[in-house]
Motif scaffolding. Structure first.
Motif, PDB file in Angstrom:
ATOM      1  N   ALA A  98       0.836  -1.206   0.000  1.00  0.00           N
ATOM      2  CA  ALA A  98       0.000   0.000   0.000  1.00  0.00           C
ATOM      3  C   ALA A  98       0.868   1.253   0.000  1.00  0.00           C
ATOM      4  O   ALA A  98       0.525   2.273  -0.618  1.00  0.00           O
ATOM      5  N   TYR A  99       2.015   1.167   0.679  1.00  0.00           N
ATOM      6  CA  TYR A  99       2.922   2.314   0.782  1.00  0.00           C
ATOM      7  C   TYR A  99       3.730   2.493  -0.499  1.00  0.00           C
ATOM      8  O   TYR A  99       3.887   3.621  -0.971  1.00  0.00           O
ATOM      9  N   SER A 110       1.407   3.811  -3.217  1.00  0.00           N
ATOM     10  CA  SER A 110       1.070   5.219  -3.014  1.00  0.00           C
ATOM     11  C   SER A 110       2.240   6.145  -3.344  1.00  0.00           C
ATOM     12  O   SER A 110       2.080   7.141  -4.056  1.00  0.00           O
ATOM     13  N   SER A 116      -3.654   1.967  -3.988  1.00  0.00           N
ATOM     14  CA  SER A 116      -3.091   1.643  -2.676  1.00  0.00           C
ATOM     15  C   SER A 116      -4.214   1.383  -1.665  1.00  0.00           C
ATOM     16  O   SER A 116      -4.100   0.498  -0.807  1.00  0.00           O
ATOM     17  N   VAL A 117      -5.305   2.125  -1.772  1.00  0.00           N
ATOM     18  CA  VAL A 117      -6.461   1.903  -0.889  1.00  0.00           C
ATOM     19  C   VAL A 117      -7.093   0.549  -1.191  1.00  0.00           C
ATOM     20  O   VAL A 117      -7.448  -0.215  -0.272  1.00  0.00           O
ATOM     21  N   PHE A 173      -5.623  -2.095  -2.435  1.00  0.00           N
ATOM     22  CA  PHE A 173      -4.754  -3.147  -1.912  1.00  0.00           C
ATOM     23  C   PHE A 173      -4.909  -3.275  -0.398  1.00  0.00           C
ATOM     24  O   PHE A 173      -5.000  -4.389   0.132  1.00  0.00           O
ATOM     25  N   ALA A 174      -4.922  -2.139   0.298  1.00  0.00           N
ATOM     26  CA  ALA A 174      -5.032  -2.165   1.757  1.00  0.00           C
ATOM     27  C   ALA A 174      -6.312  -2.854   2.210  1.00  0.00           C
ATOM     28  O   ALA A 174      -6.319  -3.629   3.178  1.00  0.00           O
ATOM     29  N   ASN A 220       4.896  -6.476   4.051  1.00  0.00           N
ATOM     30  CA  ASN A 220       4.393  -5.693   5.176  1.00  0.00           C
ATOM     31  C   ASN A 220       5.263  -5.852   6.411  1.00  0.00           C
ATOM     32  O   ASN A 220       5.459  -4.904   7.171  1.00  0.00           O
ATOM     33  N   ASN A 223      -2.154  -2.304   7.219  1.00  0.00           N
ATOM     34  CA  ASN A 223      -2.945  -1.678   6.171  1.00  0.00           C
ATOM     35  C   ASN A 223      -4.157  -0.942   6.712  1.00  0.00           C
ATOM     36  O   ASN A 223      -4.614   0.030   6.093  1.00  0.00           O
ATOM     37  N   PHE A 259      -2.754   2.264   7.451  1.00  0.00           N
ATOM     38  CA  PHE A 259      -2.580   3.036   6.224  1.00  0.00           C
ATOM     39  C   PHE A 259      -3.877   3.747   5.857  1.00  0.00           C
ATOM     40  O   PHE A 259      -3.862   4.891   5.386  1.00  0.00           O
ATOM     41  N   LEU A 260      -5.004   3.067   6.097  1.00  0.00           N
ATOM     42  CA  LEU A 260      -6.302   3.622   5.724  1.00  0.00           C
ATOM     43  C   LEU A 260      -6.799   4.679   6.705  1.00  0.00           C
ATOM     44  O   LEU A 260      -7.432   5.657   6.309  1.00  0.00           O
ATOM     45  N   ASN A 280      -1.106  -6.619  -6.459  1.00  0.00           N
ATOM     46  CA  ASN A 280       0.305  -6.441  -6.116  1.00  0.00           C
ATOM     47  C   ASN A 280       1.212  -6.609  -7.322  1.00  0.00           C
ATOM     48  O   ASN A 280       2.159  -5.837  -7.512  1.00  0.00           O
TER      49      ASN A 280
END
Length: 472
Positions: A141-142, A145, A154-155, A157-158, A287, A378, A381-382, A427
């Motif tokens: 996700a990182y 992004s 990225s969202v 995937f998270a 991760n 993740n 991340f969100l 991915n």
């Protein structure tokens, strides 16, 4: 309730059909193409730097790490904890039961090639990691992004990995533990599920440091114990090895089909179960790879590539040989962990069945807490909302663990296959576009090694065109 969660119910049949279509017509080809490209572009990094992987495993990262930061070995242990689990004992048995002995061959192939994919994704995770409190955080996700500049992807995937690992995969782990305990000791699977919830939530609410500590203790003990027993079985049947290897290879190419309805089922089940086990390309191991404190991104990429070899070529192969040595009819209706237990019982008696039950308890328990951490990264991340994270903790370590205790084997595996396909596709789309950065890092690492630097060091000034937060 039982009808809803049963193997022949509408829900299970629908999920299976969608998942199989994704695998058969799309994902297998993409996985193999990417793995071949990464192997070619890196000049076979997984083979030519095999010795370096073992050397780096002993590098704890203490020189760069703060008191509470995660070492390279601990990050390796957490990732192996999620790899070495039900996929090795139950997943291999399922692949053989459904796809025939030839499925094992395709598990080997996806591991040999996929370790290059694991190297690429974990190196990217290190490159784009971020500081988080007293440790690091990162993952697909990182790097999607920051590297691809695609926030929507990225969202996506998270969300997918949070569902796949923390929810879907944890139901598989729970289901396998409950089945094993019922077969070995007659334990009520629902009661086992409740006890497992309590144990899982206790560690999960402790955060990554507690997860890393528990995994770094459990993983070596359980892996060595299982490998020792498997080695005993293999040595005891040394005269059968050529025969079994020949059976695997012939069945892999449709020369001698035994189960699964043909070559397509053999290939698909081998690759699906191989990917579930070693996770190369799935976007999960990055991760935890990002949490390690190390001096160069390539170091952790190499260590995570070693995890793929450890998982599939060692542990999965041991399980396959135990089943095939036993002579048990793989078309008998036994599946999953019950087949592995029956095979080992045929080899060494009742101790074998009980040993597998205890082993899978440790294997799958460590996977549950490791899977949860992939989701936590993740979720963070969100959103930074702690209430959302706590809800996710309860869903992952509580609700889905209980769901696995009630649901059928076919349902939990079908759910896992479906979300694994979606997650992996997301991915692979990202890492194929960002892989050029990895190959530049690999060249830098090799140049420093040739210049006599034992432990190469990376600084973000060496890659000014990348949006890097760490590596000052």
């Amino acid at each position: 309730m039982d009808a809803l969660f049963s193997a022949d119910g509408f829900l299970c049949r629908s999920i299976t059909a969608v998942g199989d279509a994704l695998w058969a017509y799309f994902l297998i080809a993409i996985l193999i193409i990417c793995a071949l490209w990464f192997t070619f572009r890196s000049r076979g990094v997984q083979f030519r730097m095999f010795g370096e992987m073992f050397r780096l495993l002993g590098d704890s990262g203490k020189k760069e790490a703060g008191k509470k930061q995660v070492s390279s070995f601990q990050a390796f242990a957490v990732s192996v904890a999620t790899r070495v689990g039900t996929g090795n004992l139950a997943g291999v048995a399922t692949a053989i039961a459904v796809g025939g002995p030839g499925a094992v061959f395709w598990m080997w192939i996806i591991a040999l090639l996929g370790s290059a994919t694991a190297f690429v994704e974990s190196t990217l995770a290190q490159l784009f990691k971020k500081k988080a409190d007293d440790s690091y955080i990162g993952g697909p996700a990182y790097y999607i992004s920051q590297g691809l500049k695609k926030p929507w992807l990225s969202v996506l995937f998270a969300v997918l990995i949070s569902i796949t690992f923390g929810l879907s995969y944890n139901s598989i782990q729970s289901n396998t533990i409950c089945d094993a305990m019922q077969v070995a000791f007659g334990a009520d699977p629902h009661l086992v599920g409740v006890l497992l919830c309590i144990l899982s939530l206790t560690v999960i609410f402790g955060g990554i440091h507690r997860i890393a500590k528990v995994s770094s203790v459990i993983v070596p003990v359980m892996a060595l114990g299982y490998l020792a027993l498997a080695l005993y079985v293999v040595i005891s049947h040394a005269d059968m090895i050529p025969q079994v290897v020949s059976l695997i290879v012939k069945d892999a190419f449709g020369i001698t089909q035994i189960a699964g309805g043909g070559l397509g089922a053999t290939v698909m089940n081998g690759i699906k179960r191989g990917l579930f086990s070693n996770e190369a390309g799935e976007g999960s191991a990055p991760n935890v790879a990002a949490t390690a404190s190390t001096s160069h991104p390539v170091k952790q990429g190499l260590i995570q590539a070693l995890g793929v070899f450890t998982d599939t070529l060692l542990v999965c192969s041991c399980t396959a040989f135990i089943i095939l040595f036993s002579g048990i009819d793989t078309n008998s209706g036994l599946n999953g962990i019950a087949l592995t237990q029956a095979a080992l019982e045929a080899e060494i008696g009742i101790f074998g069945k009980n040993f597998i039950a205890v082993a899978i308890l440790l294997f799958a328990y460590s996977s549950i807490i490791g899977n949860y951490y992939y989701g936590e990264v993740n979720i963070r991340f969100l959103t930074s909302n702690k209430a959302v994270l706590n809800i996710y903790r309860i869903l992952s370590g509580g609700v889905m663990v209980l769901f696995g205790a009630f649901a059928s084997l076919d349902l939990v595996w079908s759910l896992g296959d479906l979300f694994m396909a979606l997650l992996t596709a997301c991915n692979l789309f990202a890492i194929i576009q960002l892989s050029g950065l990895v190959f530049r890092l690999l060249e830098d690492y090799m140049k420093q090694k040739k210049d006599g630097i034992k432990d190469p060091v990376f600084h973000k000034s060496q890659m000014p065109d990348a949006d890097i937060d760490c590596w000052d």
